[in-house]
Design a protein around this motif. Structure first.
Motif, PDB file in Angstrom:
ATOM      1  N   ASN A  16       2.475  66.969  14.024  1.00 19.64           N
ATOM      2  CA  ASN A  16       3.202  68.238  13.878  1.00 19.64           C
ATOM      3  C   ASN A  16       2.883  68.992  12.587  1.00 19.64           C
ATOM      4  N   ASP A  17       2.057  68.421  11.722  1.00 15.13           N
ATOM      5  CA  ASP A  17       1.804  69.067  10.432  1.00 15.13           C
ATOM      6  C   ASP A  17       0.391  68.748   9.971  1.00 15.13           C
ATOM      7  N   ARG A  18      -0.023  69.372   8.867  1.00 12.37           N
ATOM      8  CA  ARG A  18      -1.340  69.115   8.282  1.00 12.37           C
ATOM      9  C   ARG A  18      -1.162  68.298   7.008  1.00 12.37           C
ATOM     10  N   PHE A  19      -1.874  67.180   6.921  1.00  8.78           N
ATOM     11  CA  PHE A  19      -1.808  66.331   5.737  1.00  8.78           C
ATOM     12  C   PHE A  19      -3.210  66.150   5.161  1.00  8.78           C
ATOM     13  N   ASP A  20      -3.278  66.044   3.834  1.00  8.16           N
ATOM     14  CA  ASP A  20      -4.557  65.878   3.145  1.00  8.16           C
ATOM     15  C   ASP A  20      -4.905  64.414   2.921  1.00  8.16           C
ATOM     16  N   LEU A  21      -3.888  63.539   2.985  1.00 12.61           N
ATOM     17  CA  LEU A  21      -4.110  62.119   2.728  1.00 12.61           C
ATOM     18  C   LEU A  21      -2.947  61.324   3.319  1.00 12.61           C
ATOM     19  N   CYS A  22      -3.247  60.107   3.800  1.00 14.94           N
ATOM     20  CA  CYS A  22      -2.214  59.242   4.384  1.00 14.94           C
ATOM     21  C   CYS A  22      -2.158  57.912   3.620  1.00 14.94           C
ATOM     22  N   ILE A  23      -0.945  57.433   3.410  1.00 18.84           N
ATOM     23  CA  ILE A  23      -0.734  56.109   2.809  1.00 18.84           C
ATOM     24  C   ILE A  23       0.152  55.323   3.765  1.00 18.84           C
ATOM     25  N   PHE A  24      -0.382  54.252   4.351  1.00 15.90           N
ATOM     26  CA  PHE A  24       0.341  53.508   5.380  1.00 15.90           C
ATOM     27  C   PHE A  24       0.514  52.038   4.987  1.00 15.90           C
ATOM     28  N   ASP A  25       1.742  51.560   5.109  1.00 19.48           N
ATOM     29  CA  ASP A  25       1.967  50.120   5.030  1.00 19.48           C
ATOM     30  C   ASP A  25       1.390  49.497   6.299  1.00 19.48           C
ATOM     31  N   ILE A  26       0.759  48.333   6.187  1.00 23.20           N
ATOM     32  CA  ILE A  26       0.186  47.704   7.385  1.00 23.20           C
ATOM     33  C   ILE A  26       1.286  47.131   8.276  1.00 23.20           C
ATOM     34  N   MET A  27       2.262  46.428   7.690  1.00 20.96           N
ATOM     35  CA  MET A  27       3.322  45.798   8.478  1.00 20.96           C
ATOM     36  C   MET A  27       4.505  46.756   8.614  1.00 20.96           C
ATOM     37  N   MET A  28       4.606  47.404   9.795  1.00 18.91           N
ATOM     38  CA  MET A  28       5.709  48.343  10.058  1.00 18.91           C
ATOM     39  C   MET A  28       6.241  48.138  11.466  1.00 18.91           C
ATOM     40  N   PRO A  29       7.519  48.447  11.697  1.00 16.86           N
ATOM     41  CA  PRO A  29       8.070  48.352  13.047  1.00 16.86           C
ATOM     42  C   PRO A  29       7.553  49.470  13.949  1.00 16.86           C
ATOM     43  N   LYS A  30       7.660  49.211  15.261  1.00 14.33           N
ATOM     44  CA  LYS A  30       7.326  50.172  16.325  1.00 14.33           C
ATOM     45  C   LYS A  30       5.825  50.430  16.449  1.00 14.33           C
ATOM     46  N   LYS A  31       5.174  50.693  15.333  1.00 13.50           N
ATOM     47  CA  LYS A  31       3.712  50.866  15.352  1.00 13.50           C
ATOM     48  C   LYS A  31       3.203  50.443  13.976  1.00 13.50           C
ATOM     49  N   ASP A  32       2.363  49.397  13.926  1.00  9.90           N
ATOM     50  CA  ASP A  32       1.886  48.940  12.623  1.00  9.90           C
ATOM     51  C   ASP A  32       0.857  49.925  12.060  1.00  9.90           C
ATOM     52  N   GLY A  33       0.550  49.772  10.774  1.00 10.10           N
ATOM     53  CA  GLY A  33      -0.323  50.722  10.096  1.00 10.10           C
ATOM     54  C   GLY A  33      -1.715  50.799  10.669  1.00 10.10           C
ATOM     55  N   ILE A  34      -2.263  49.668  11.119  1.00  6.13           N
ATOM     56  CA  ILE A  34      -3.620  49.671  11.673  1.00  6.13           C
ATOM     57  C   ILE A  34      -3.662  50.424  12.996  1.00  6.13           C
ATOM     58  N   THR A  35      -2.673  50.180  13.862  1.00  3.37           N
ATOM     59  CA  THR A  35      -2.601  50.919  15.132  1.00  3.37           C
ATOM     60  C   THR A  35      -2.403  52.408  14.861  1.00  3.37           C
ATOM     61  N   LEU A  36      -1.547  52.721  13.897  1.00  3.73           N
ATOM     62  CA  LEU A  36      -1.305  54.112  13.521  1.00  3.73           C
ATOM     63  C   LEU A  36      -2.604  54.781  13.063  1.00  3.73           C
ATOM     64  N   ALA A  37      -3.366  54.088  12.231  1.00  4.12           N
ATOM     65  CA  ALA A  37      -4.639  54.646  11.742  1.00  4.12           C
ATOM     66  C   ALA A  37      -5.617  54.877  12.890  1.00  4.12           C
ATOM     67  N   LYS A  38      -5.687  53.929  13.812  1.00  8.80           N
ATOM     68  CA  LYS A  38      -6.584  54.089  14.967  1.00  8.80           C
ATOM     69  C   LYS A  38      -6.194  55.304  15.792  1.00  8.80           C
ATOM     70  N   ASP A  39      -4.882  55.500  16.008  1.00 11.77           N
ATOM     71  CA  ASP A  39      -4.407  56.657  16.779  1.00 11.77           C
ATOM     72  C   ASP A  39      -4.742  57.969  16.060  1.00 11.77           C
ATOM     73  N   ILE A  40      -4.562  57.968  14.738  1.00 10.78           N
ATOM     74  CA  ILE A  40      -4.840  59.181  13.966  1.00 10.78           C
ATOM     75  C   ILE A  40      -6.332  59.483  13.945  1.00 10.78           C
ATOM     76  N   ARG A  41      -7.154  58.443  13.906  1.00 12.78           N
ATOM     77  CA  ARG A  41      -8.603  58.656  13.891  1.00 12.78           C
ATOM     78  C   ARG A  41      -9.104  59.304  15.194  1.00 12.78           C
ATOM     79  N   ILE A  42      -8.384  59.135  16.275  1.00 11.81           N
ATOM     80  CA  ILE A  42      -8.746  59.805  17.529  1.00 11.81           C
ATOM     81  C   ILE A  42      -8.601  61.319  17.360  1.00 11.81           C
ATOM     82  N   ASP A  43      -7.559  61.724  16.636  1.00 16.06           N
ATOM     83  CA  ASP A  43      -7.289  63.159  16.433  1.00 16.06           C
ATOM     84  C   ASP A  43      -8.030  63.724  15.230  1.00 16.06           C
ATOM     85  N   ASN A  44      -8.221  62.915  14.216  1.00 15.12           N
ATOM     86  CA  ASN A  44      -8.784  63.404  12.957  1.00 15.12           C
ATOM     87  C   ASN A  44      -9.661  62.314  12.332  1.00 15.12           C
ATOM     88  N   GLU A  45     -10.972  62.573  12.276  1.00 12.84           N
ATOM     89  CA  GLU A  45     -11.906  61.565  11.775  1.00 12.84           C
ATOM     90  C   GLU A  45     -11.987  61.551  10.245  1.00 12.84           C
TER      91      GLU A  45
END
Length: 228
Positions: free
Chosen positions: A45-74
């Protein structure tokens, strides 16, 4: 840095609040989300210049989140925070598209240095790549992997010498972070690669020694700086 917007995903309330407050004080617009699903919706829903993700998170872990984001933004830079120092986690993170990682506990100052280095690199990569650099009387051509000396003679560089000198040239007058250079050129910042890089720095100094105006400085605990 007031225009830089960071998406922070951290399920630890205390650490998340602390990080957001620190980054905000340092001039970054920072949005904190407490799980991977909320972070993904925020990114969509927004534009971000950088992401900081914890790897161990509920609902969607950081690695899965990064993979999903890489589909939209390389290209958006991603830094992982991990409580584990397991090599498998780190490798999995890089495979998912991470640009860097920090193992908890870490200092806020180290995080800030990593952020600044990544943003500097992103800015460089968005510009048209320069292939020729003038180092006093010496010309460096990164495409040809060669140095043309004052007397017109040519010195051929190895691939790693050329890559390392190019990175120094792109960050001229600024610190080239040791860990970044190791991951970019050697893909791993382990002890043996670090020793190897020191050898290549020594070789580059020998190649450039006839030009007194050129220096490669050791910046203790951080990396190297090219001065011309």
């Amino acid at each position: 840095m007031s225009d830089i917007k960071i998406l922070l995903a951290e399920d630890d309330d205390n650490l998340g609040s602390l990080l957001k407050e620190y980054l905000t004080v340092k001039g970054f617009k920072t949005q904190l989300e407490v799980d991977g699903d909320k972070a993904y919706r925020a990114f969509k829903n927004d534009r971000f210049d950088l992401c900081i993700f914890d790897i161990m998170m509920p609902k969607k872990d950081g690695i899965t989140l990064a993979k999903d984001i890489r589909i939209d933004n390389e290209n958006v830079p991603i830094i992982f925070l991990t409580a584990k120092s397991m090599k498998d986690d780190v490798l999995e993170g890089f495979k998912a598209g991470a640009d860097d990682y920090l193992t908890k506990p870490f200092s806020m100052e180290e995080l800030l240095l990593r952020i600044e280095a990544i943003l500097r690199r992103s800015n460089l990569s968005s510009k048209e790549k320069i292939t020729e650099f003038q180092l006093g009387s010496i010309k460096f051509d990164s495409n040809k992997q060669s140095l043309t000396m004052k007397d017109g003679s040519e010195v051929k560089l190895t691939t790693k010498e050329s890559e390392l000198l190019r990175m120094l040239c792109e960050n001229i007058g600024e610190v080239l972070e040791r860990n970044y250079a190791l991951k970019a050129i050697w893909q791993d910042d382990n002890y043996f690669n670090a020793r190897s890089m020191d050898v290549y720095i020594t070789k580059l100094r020998k190649h450039l020694k006839e030009e007194e105006a050129v220096q490669i400085l050791n910046i203790h605990g951080r990396g190297f700086k090219l001065l011309v």
